[in-house]
Design a protein around this motif. Structure first.
Motif, PDB file in Angstrom:
ATOM      1  N   TYR A 142      13.526  10.028   1.234  1.00 31.51           N
ATOM      2  CA  TYR A 142      13.082   8.769   2.221  1.00 31.51           C
ATOM      3  C   TYR A 142      11.905   9.468   2.962  1.00 31.51           C
ATOM      4  O   TYR A 142      10.858   8.578   3.061  1.00 31.51           O
ATOM      5  N   ALA A 143      11.765  10.582   3.312  1.00 34.06           N
ATOM      6  CA  ALA A 143      10.773  11.267   4.001  1.00 34.06           C
ATOM      7  C   ALA A 143       9.632  11.741   3.152  1.00 34.06           C
ATOM      8  O   ALA A 143       8.871  12.400   3.684  1.00 34.06           O
ATOM      9  N   SER A 144       9.669  11.633   1.851  1.00 31.61           N
ATOM     10  CA  SER A 144       8.646  12.045   1.071  1.00 31.61           C
ATOM     11  C   SER A 144       7.302  11.046   1.291  1.00 31.61           C
ATOM     12  O   SER A 144       6.375  11.711   0.775  1.00 31.61           O
ATOM     13  N   VAL A 145       7.546  10.078   1.974  1.00 29.82           N
ATOM     14  CA  VAL A 145       6.130   9.349   2.235  1.00 29.82           C
ATOM     15  C   VAL A 145       6.176   9.102   3.515  1.00 29.82           C
ATOM     16  O   VAL A 145       7.098   9.052   4.330  1.00 29.82           O
TER      17      VAL A 145
ATOM     18  N   GLU B 281       4.014  -4.046   2.776  1.00 33.25           N
ATOM     19  CA  GLU B 281       4.740  -2.871   3.080  1.00 33.25           C
ATOM     20  C   GLU B 281       3.706  -1.654   2.805  1.00 33.25           C
ATOM     21  O   GLU B 281       3.231  -1.455   1.674  1.00 33.25           O
ATOM     22  N   VAL B 282       3.634  -0.822   3.730  1.00 30.80           N
ATOM     23  CA  VAL B 282       2.864   0.407   3.914  1.00 30.80           C
ATOM     24  C   VAL B 282       3.502   1.744   4.270  1.00 30.80           C
ATOM     25  O   VAL B 282       4.434   1.427   4.909  1.00 30.80           O
ATOM     26  N   THR B 283       2.803   2.644   4.014  1.00 28.61           N
ATOM     27  CA  THR B 283       3.151   4.130   4.406  1.00 28.61           C
ATOM     28  C   THR B 283       2.713   4.425   5.691  1.00 28.61           C
ATOM     29  O   THR B 283       1.442   4.142   5.728  1.00 28.61           O
ATOM     30  N   PRO B 284       3.259   4.657   6.865  1.00 30.11           N
ATOM     31  CA  PRO B 284       2.669   5.193   8.098  1.00 30.11           C
ATOM     32  C   PRO B 284       1.437   6.437   7.651  1.00 30.11           C
ATOM     33  O   PRO B 284       2.004   7.180   6.819  1.00 30.11           O
TER      34      PRO B 284
ATOM     35  N   THR C  14       8.394   3.781   4.863  1.00 33.17           N
ATOM     36  CA  THR C  14       7.480   2.853   4.965  1.00 33.17           C
ATOM     37  C   THR C  14       7.843   1.744   5.958  1.00 33.17           C
ATOM     38  O   THR C  14       8.753   1.976   6.759  1.00 33.17           O
ATOM     39  N   VAL C  15       7.072   0.857   6.252  1.00 33.85           N
ATOM     40  CA  VAL C  15       7.004  -0.010   7.308  1.00 33.85           C
ATOM     41  C   VAL C  15       6.439  -1.418   6.994  1.00 33.85           C
ATOM     42  O   VAL C  15       5.563  -1.484   6.023  1.00 33.85           O
TER      43      VAL C  15
ATOM     44  N   LEU D 238       0.826  -1.173  -0.100  1.00 34.29           N
ATOM     45  CA  LEU D 238       0.134   0.168  -0.114  1.00 34.29           C
ATOM     46  C   LEU D 238       0.893   1.273   0.022  1.00 34.29           C
ATOM     47  O   LEU D 238       1.138   1.754   0.780  1.00 34.29           O
ATOM     48  N   GLY D 239       1.271   1.808  -1.125  1.00 28.48           N
ATOM     49  CA  GLY D 239       2.116   2.647  -1.331  1.00 28.48           C
ATOM     50  C   GLY D 239       3.591   2.321  -1.995  1.00 28.48           C
ATOM     51  O   GLY D 239       3.446   1.386  -2.795  1.00 28.48           O
ATOM     52  N   PRO D 240       4.578   3.137  -2.066  1.00 26.58           N
ATOM     53  CA  PRO D 240       5.681   2.723  -3.067  1.00 26.58           C
ATOM     54  C   PRO D 240       6.497   1.372  -2.594  1.00 26.58           C
ATOM     55  O   PRO D 240       6.315   0.964  -1.338  1.00 26.58           O
ATOM     56  N   ALA D 241       6.931   0.971  -3.541  1.00 25.06           N
ATOM     57  CA  ALA D 241       8.001  -0.159  -3.254  1.00 25.06           C
ATOM     58  C   ALA D 241       9.361   0.147  -3.125  1.00 25.06           C
ATOM     59  O   ALA D 241      10.116   0.489  -3.889  1.00 25.06           O
TER      60      ALA D 241
END
Length: 477
Positions: free
Chosen positions: A211-214, A238-241, A222-223, A4-7
């Protein structure tokens, strides 16, 4: 694997089962070396936290080891001992993207001038073979050591891990010693978990700004989450907080039912309403009444008894303790029995759970008693209606379908077995092994579910030999 977000950590894994070295470099850049000060600056700028559950600032660990590196050799230790049965994210990384983890570990080792990198992984696991092959691809067999250790729930505790890597029993040392002061070989050691080193590699590749753009301002990047339990699609995601937990549950086609376990077996249960309102981040989880921990998400579904599921895991946690201090030896079995009383509908059960939890919290040689108590106590809150249903009727009418994952029981797993035609209620067994046996109000033994931990097998054998009625034996179910 889902996203859910960038790879980032999972780049290329939708196209390849495993990234060998050449394939790894088609999705990731080769990293230039960094000075230790530059590495500390980058990790501080994005507030990179450990992903093993405690969320300790990585820059503080790095700075502590760097300060000792002026006078001593250092070691970099990758904690890949994923003893938590509900977690698969670290195994996924080492099995499918081992070079990303190694890049992060080698980057830190280069900055510190470390004498060795050690990857501690469950012995015989598929991840052990994958990372060994990755080390061979790089020709680093003399510099990167793979340490296969026995897999237990407490294997990943920092002190236990260091002891296992040093060839001792993989148990907490009984006193809290910073690995940055004394770790592998007694040297200052940079210890962090698998995902953290992979995150470090991504950070060095992208730079702090990208890195902090998401993610969120407080928790960029990501997490990885391990989503299991009552789902159609179990996956590492893999998701973005900042995304709703509901989106993760929907992605994996979850049946939430009574609630969701967040953070694993040292985490907390959330009611269905709280889970659907939660945001994926450390802060969002805390605001919902849970904690993100090691990124474990287990929806329960509506077909199983939530109290029975909690009792199963409480018994497992009691058996998985190191057995070195009172809160583990006696307190955790008491907690498991109290939870079993709640499941059986005892009106005193909830108060017994709270008393047992209070007796272990903050008193252990490691954090295992605290985490276990937190897990069990959260069930009383999240499943309050089920607690009342069991109190009134003795059951909620649902079986325990074993939604929460536990290790497959080895047939050689030993347990105390009683011949009830012989048992005369002498009660000596409860005196000899109070961790495993309590007496009911008639004076007859009540046995804790689960096998006999290795550290109690001598006492269990003694109970068998001294039983006046010869009613006990050690065997399997």
């Amino acid at each position: 694997m889902r996203r859910l977000g960038p790879a980032r950590l999972t780049a290329g894994l939708d196209q390849h089962r495993r990234l060998d070295l050449n394939t790894h470099y088609t999705f990731h850049d080769q990293l230039p070396g960094e000075t230790v000060d530059a590495l500390i600056g980058m990790t501080e700028e994005v507030d990179l936290r450990g992903r093993g559950g405690a969320a300790f600032p990585f820059a503080r660990k790095l700075r502590a080891v760097a300060a000792r590196a002026r006078d001593s050799d250092t070691v970099v230790l990758v904690n890949a001992a994923e003893g938590e049965p509900a977690s698969m994210k670290d195994k996924m990384l080492l099995t499918r993207a081992p070079h990303l983890v190694l890049e992060g570990a080698l980057l830190a080792a280069s900055a510190l001038g470390s004498k060795e990198v050690v990857v501690a992984v469950a012995a015989g696991d598929l991840a052990e073979a994958s990372v060994s092959a990755a080390v061979a691809e790089r020709g680093l067999e003399g510099y990167v050591r793979i340490a296969g250790i026995p897999e237990r729930f407490i294997s990943g505790e920092g002190g236990a891990l260091v002891r296992a890597v040093n060839g001792a029993a993989g148990l907490p040392p009984g006193r809290r010693t910073r690995s940055s002061d004394s770790g592998v070989y007694g040297l200052p050691t940079l210890l962090s978990n698998t995902e953290t080193y992979a995150q470090l590699a991504v950070l060095a590749e992208l730079g702090p700004e990208e890195y902090a753009s998401v993610g969120t301002v407080q928790e960029p990047g990501t997490v990885l989450l391990t989503v299991g339990g009552s789902v159609v699609v179990p996956a590492v995601v893999e998701v973005t907080p900042g995304v709703p937990l509901a989106a993760v549950l929907d992605l994996c086609e979850a049946s939430v039912g009574d609630g969701v376990l967040l953070g694993g077996y040292h985490g907390r249960w959330l009611s269905a309403a709280d889970a659907y309102g939660a945001i994926v981040s450390r802060r969002g989880a805390a605001e919902a009444g849970g904690e993100l921990g090691s990124g474990i998400v287990v929806p329960l579904g509506g077909d199983t008894c939530p109290l029975g599921e909690t009792t199963r895991v409480a018994s497992y946690l009691a058996a998985q303790s190191a057995g070195q201090c009172g809160p583990c030896r006696l307190g955790l079995p008491d907690l498991a029995r109290a939870m079993a009383d709640v499941e059986d509908g005892s009106p005193d059960g909830p108060d017994m759970v709270r008393r047992a939890a209070a007796a272990v919290k903050g008193r252990g040689a490691c954090f295992h008693p605290d985490g276990s108590a937190r897990f069990v106590l959260s069930a009383l809150e999240a499943f309050a209606e089920d607690v009342e249903e069991h109190r009134l009727h003795g059951t909620c009418g649902r079986p325990v379908t074993e939604v929460l994952p536990l290790p497959i029981v080895d047939e050689a797993d030993v347990r105390l077995v009683v011949d009830w035609t012989r048992c005369a209620g002498h009660g000596l067994c409860a005196h000899l092994v109070p961790e495993l046996v309590k007496l009911d109000h008639h004076g007859y033994p009540v046995f804790m579910d689960g096998g006999v931990p290795s550290w109690l097998r001598g006492e269990a054998q003694k109970a068998v030999e001294m039983c006046p009625a010869l009613a006990l034996r050690i065997g399997t179910k």
